[in-house]
Design a protein around this motif. Sequence first.
Motif, PDB file in Angstrom:
ATOM      1  N   THR A 234      42.698  -2.769 -15.743  1.00 47.79           N
ATOM      2  CA  THR A 234      41.363  -2.205 -15.940  1.00 47.79           C
ATOM      3  C   THR A 234      40.300  -3.296 -15.932  1.00 47.79           C
ATOM      4  O   THR A 234      39.261  -3.170 -15.261  1.00 47.79           O
ATOM      5  N   MET A 235      40.550  -4.386 -16.653  1.00 45.57           N
ATOM      6  CA  MET A 235      39.581  -5.483 -16.699  1.00 45.57           C
ATOM      7  C   MET A 235      39.420  -6.131 -15.330  1.00 45.57           C
ATOM      8  O   MET A 235      38.312  -6.551 -14.962  1.00 45.57           O
ATOM      9  N   THR A 236      40.498  -6.207 -14.575  1.00 48.81           N
ATOM     10  CA  THR A 236      40.416  -6.774 -13.222  1.00 48.81           C
ATOM     11  C   THR A 236      39.541  -5.912 -12.326  1.00 48.81           C
ATOM     12  O   THR A 236      38.674  -6.420 -11.604  1.00 48.81           O
ATOM     13  N   ALA A 237      39.754  -4.604 -12.363  1.00 50.38           N
ATOM     14  CA  ALA A 237      38.959  -3.691 -11.541  1.00 50.38           C
ATOM     15  C   ALA A 237      37.482  -3.764 -11.928  1.00 50.38           C
ATOM     16  O   ALA A 237      36.598  -3.815 -11.054  1.00 50.38           O
ATOM     17  N   ILE A 238      37.202  -3.792 -13.221  1.00 51.23           N
ATOM     18  CA  ILE A 238      35.819  -3.886 -13.690  1.00 51.23           C
ATOM     19  C   ILE A 238      35.184  -5.190 -13.223  1.00 51.23           C
ATOM     20  O   ILE A 238      34.033  -5.210 -12.766  1.00 51.23           O
ATOM     21  N   SER A 239      35.922  -6.282 -13.312  1.00 54.32           N
ATOM     22  CA  SER A 239      35.388  -7.595 -12.922  1.00 54.32           C
ATOM     23  C   SER A 239      35.028  -7.635 -11.442  1.00 54.32           C
ATOM     24  O   SER A 239      33.953  -8.136 -11.068  1.00 54.32           O
ATOM     25  N   ILE A 240      35.894  -7.110 -10.594  1.00 57.28           N
ATOM     26  CA  ILE A 240      35.643  -7.126  -9.153  1.00 57.28           C
ATOM     27  C   ILE A 240      34.432  -6.264  -8.801  1.00 57.28           C
ATOM     28  O   ILE A 240      33.539  -6.674  -8.044  1.00 57.28           O
ATOM     29  N   VAL A 241      34.396  -5.043  -9.352  1.00 64.04           N
ATOM     30  CA  VAL A 241      33.266  -4.151  -9.082  1.00 64.04           C
ATOM     31  C   VAL A 241      31.970  -4.760  -9.602  1.00 64.04           C
ATOM     32  O   VAL A 241      30.930  -4.732  -8.921  1.00 64.04           O
ATOM     33  N   PHE A 242      32.037  -5.321 -10.796  1.00 56.14           N
ATOM     34  CA  PHE A 242      30.854  -5.920 -11.405  1.00 56.14           C
ATOM     35  C   PHE A 242      30.314  -7.062 -10.551  1.00 56.14           C
ATOM     36  O   PHE A 242      29.101  -7.195 -10.367  1.00 56.14           O
ATOM     37  N   PHE A 243      31.207  -7.887 -10.014  1.00 53.89           N
ATOM     38  CA  PHE A 243      30.758  -8.989  -9.162  1.00 53.89           C
ATOM     39  C   PHE A 243      29.977  -8.469  -7.957  1.00 53.89           C
ATOM     40  O   PHE A 243      28.887  -8.957  -7.647  1.00 53.89           O
ATOM     41  N   PHE A 244      30.530  -7.472  -7.263  1.00 53.71           N
ATOM     42  CA  PHE A 244      29.878  -6.974  -6.055  1.00 53.71           C
ATOM     43  C   PHE A 244      28.558  -6.271  -6.375  1.00 53.71           C
ATOM     44  O   PHE A 244      27.604  -6.346  -5.586  1.00 53.71           O
ATOM     45  N   VAL A 245      28.481  -5.595  -7.521  1.00 53.80           N
ATOM     46  CA  VAL A 245      27.226  -4.963  -7.919  1.00 53.80           C
ATOM     47  C   VAL A 245      26.139  -6.018  -8.104  1.00 53.80           C
ATOM     48  O   VAL A 245      25.024  -5.882  -7.583  1.00 53.80           O
ATOM     49  N   ILE A 246      26.458  -7.070  -8.836  1.00 53.21           N
ATOM     50  CA  ILE A 246      25.485  -8.147  -9.068  1.00 53.21           C
ATOM     51  C   ILE A 246      25.123  -8.837  -7.758  1.00 53.21           C
ATOM     52  O   ILE A 246      23.936  -9.113  -7.481  1.00 53.21           O
ATOM     53  N   TYR A 247      26.116  -9.101  -6.940  1.00 51.05           N
ATOM     54  CA  TYR A 247      25.884  -9.800  -5.668  1.00 51.05           C
ATOM     55  C   TYR A 247      24.917  -9.009  -4.785  1.00 51.05           C
ATOM     56  O   TYR A 247      23.991  -9.580  -4.195  1.00 51.05           O
ATOM     57  N   GLU A 248      25.122  -7.705  -4.697  1.00 53.00           N
ATOM     58  CA  GLU A 248      24.266  -6.878  -3.858  1.00 53.00           C
ATOM     59  C   GLU A 248      22.871  -6.735  -4.465  1.00 53.00           C
ATOM     60  O   GLU A 248      21.867  -6.716  -3.735  1.00 53.00           O
ATOM     61  N   LEU A 249      22.782  -6.627  -5.784  1.00 56.72           N
ATOM     62  CA  LEU A 249      21.473  -6.545  -6.427  1.00 56.72           C
ATOM     63  C   LEU A 249      20.679  -7.831  -6.247  1.00 56.72           C
ATOM     64  O   LEU A 249      19.446  -7.797  -6.142  1.00 56.72           O
ATOM     65  N   MET A 250      21.365  -8.972  -6.209  1.00 55.50           N
ATOM     66  CA  MET A 250      20.676 -10.244  -6.000  1.00 55.50           C
ATOM     67  C   MET A 250      20.081 -10.347  -4.602  1.00 55.50           C
ATOM     68  O   MET A 250      19.145 -11.123  -4.373  1.00 55.50           O
ATOM     69  N   ARG A 251      20.599  -9.576  -3.680  1.00 57.65           N
ATOM     70  CA  ARG A 251      20.043  -9.586  -2.317  1.00 57.65           C
ATOM     71  C   ARG A 251      18.618  -9.026  -2.291  1.00 57.65           C
ATOM     72  O   ARG A 251      17.805  -9.429  -1.452  1.00 57.65           O
ATOM     73  N   VAL A 252      18.324  -8.097  -3.185  1.00 59.12           N
ATOM     74  CA  VAL A 252      17.041  -7.389  -3.138  1.00 59.12           C
ATOM     75  C   VAL A 252      15.851  -8.338  -3.289  1.00 59.12           C
ATOM     76  O   VAL A 252      14.970  -8.364  -2.422  1.00 59.12           O
ATOM     77  N   PRO A 253      15.783  -9.149  -4.356  1.00 61.18           N
ATOM     78  CA  PRO A 253      14.640 -10.065  -4.456  1.00 61.18           C
ATOM     79  C   PRO A 253      14.629 -11.112  -3.342  1.00 61.18           C
ATOM     80  O   PRO A 253      13.547 -11.569  -2.944  1.00 61.18           O
ATOM     81  N   CYS A 254      15.785 -11.481  -2.861  1.00 62.24           N
ATOM     82  CA  CYS A 254      15.827 -12.456  -1.751  1.00 62.24           C
ATOM     83  C   CYS A 254      15.125 -11.902  -0.517  1.00 62.24           C
ATOM     84  O   CYS A 254      14.379 -12.617   0.172  1.00 62.24           O
ATOM     85  N   LYS A 255      15.345 -10.612  -0.235  1.00 63.16           N
ATOM     86  CA  LYS A 255      14.686  -9.983   0.914  1.00 63.16           C
ATOM     87  C   LYS A 255      13.208  -9.739   0.649  1.00 63.16           C
ATOM     88  O   LYS A 255      12.358  -9.975   1.506  1.00 63.16           O
TER      89      LYS A 255
END
Length: 330
Positions: A234-255
């Motif tokens: 469960t913690m592994t799945a949460i960690s992976i999903v959480f990483f991609f959520v943050i990574y994609e959200l960080m794209r927004v201000p960059c654009k």
Amino acid sequence: MLARFKLDGFLTALLLVVLAAIVWPEGGVTGGPLRVEWVASYGISIVFFLYGLTLAPERMRQGLAKWRVHIVVQLGTFALFPLVMLACGPLLRPLLPPDAWLGFFYLAALPSTVSSSVAMTSLARGNVPVAIFNATLSAFLGIFVTPILMAWFMETTGVSMPLESVIIKILLLVLLPTVLGQIAHRWLAEWTVRNAGWLKFCDRAVILAIVYNSTSDSIVGGIWSANDPWLVVTMTAISIVFFFVIYELMRVPCKLLGFNREDTIACLFCGSKKSLATGVPLGHVIFGATPALGLILAPLMIFHFFQLVIVSVIANRYAQGAEAEAGASA
């Protein structure tokens, strides 16, 4: 696999230490025959002294001009991460025991990692001076911001945290050694470069000792046996999903801010990662020698492993794209 993704042997050592704690927890438990807690307790100051010693002020000055990138990275690290974690709280709390949920917020409150952010930014042909500046600034800010965030979070969840004693510990075990290391850098800069391998070994040996001690304490204390075996999954799945959520959200201000390719890479890599090297010793200071420390640090260790694997793949793709563009322009 390690060579392919450009991961160093520290991840292997980390996995072996956790395995050692599972097989022989009596050796690493507080008061056990190896007395690992001595290294864990007194080694914290060594870790942060070495951090201050290896911090080169001239590298910070190289990245000062990109102030918009710096703001985005630091807000992503210390604001976006905690806010997203809190927003996901209603979904995550029913899936996690309280100490694991505490560990996930602690993960969100930590600074960015330094060495791997810089290495991956370089591999991806990003802005390395910007990555050095932000990763270093993040690590320094984390000494103050992370305990404040944790004090607020623990207060809202009804968990007491002796903030005054924690601040004293941070001043003595974290800030003071960092400042002394930075002062010593003036005279030991060349020696530091020549002995970088040994210094890195000492730093990571202390981190591994803390992991062995905290994991052993949690196993002997029955923390893991009291939880579902699927908790790690469960913690592994949460960690992976959480990483991609943050990574994609960080794209927004960059654009929105029109960052170029190099600045975007540095922003994404620094803003989406968390530091195990800071998190483990700092966690020992904030939470003390509680048997639950192993479970609290577990999300950080899992996230750290997968962030390196994922970012290694992304960095290689960026590098291949840069090479293709260079070849086309030539």
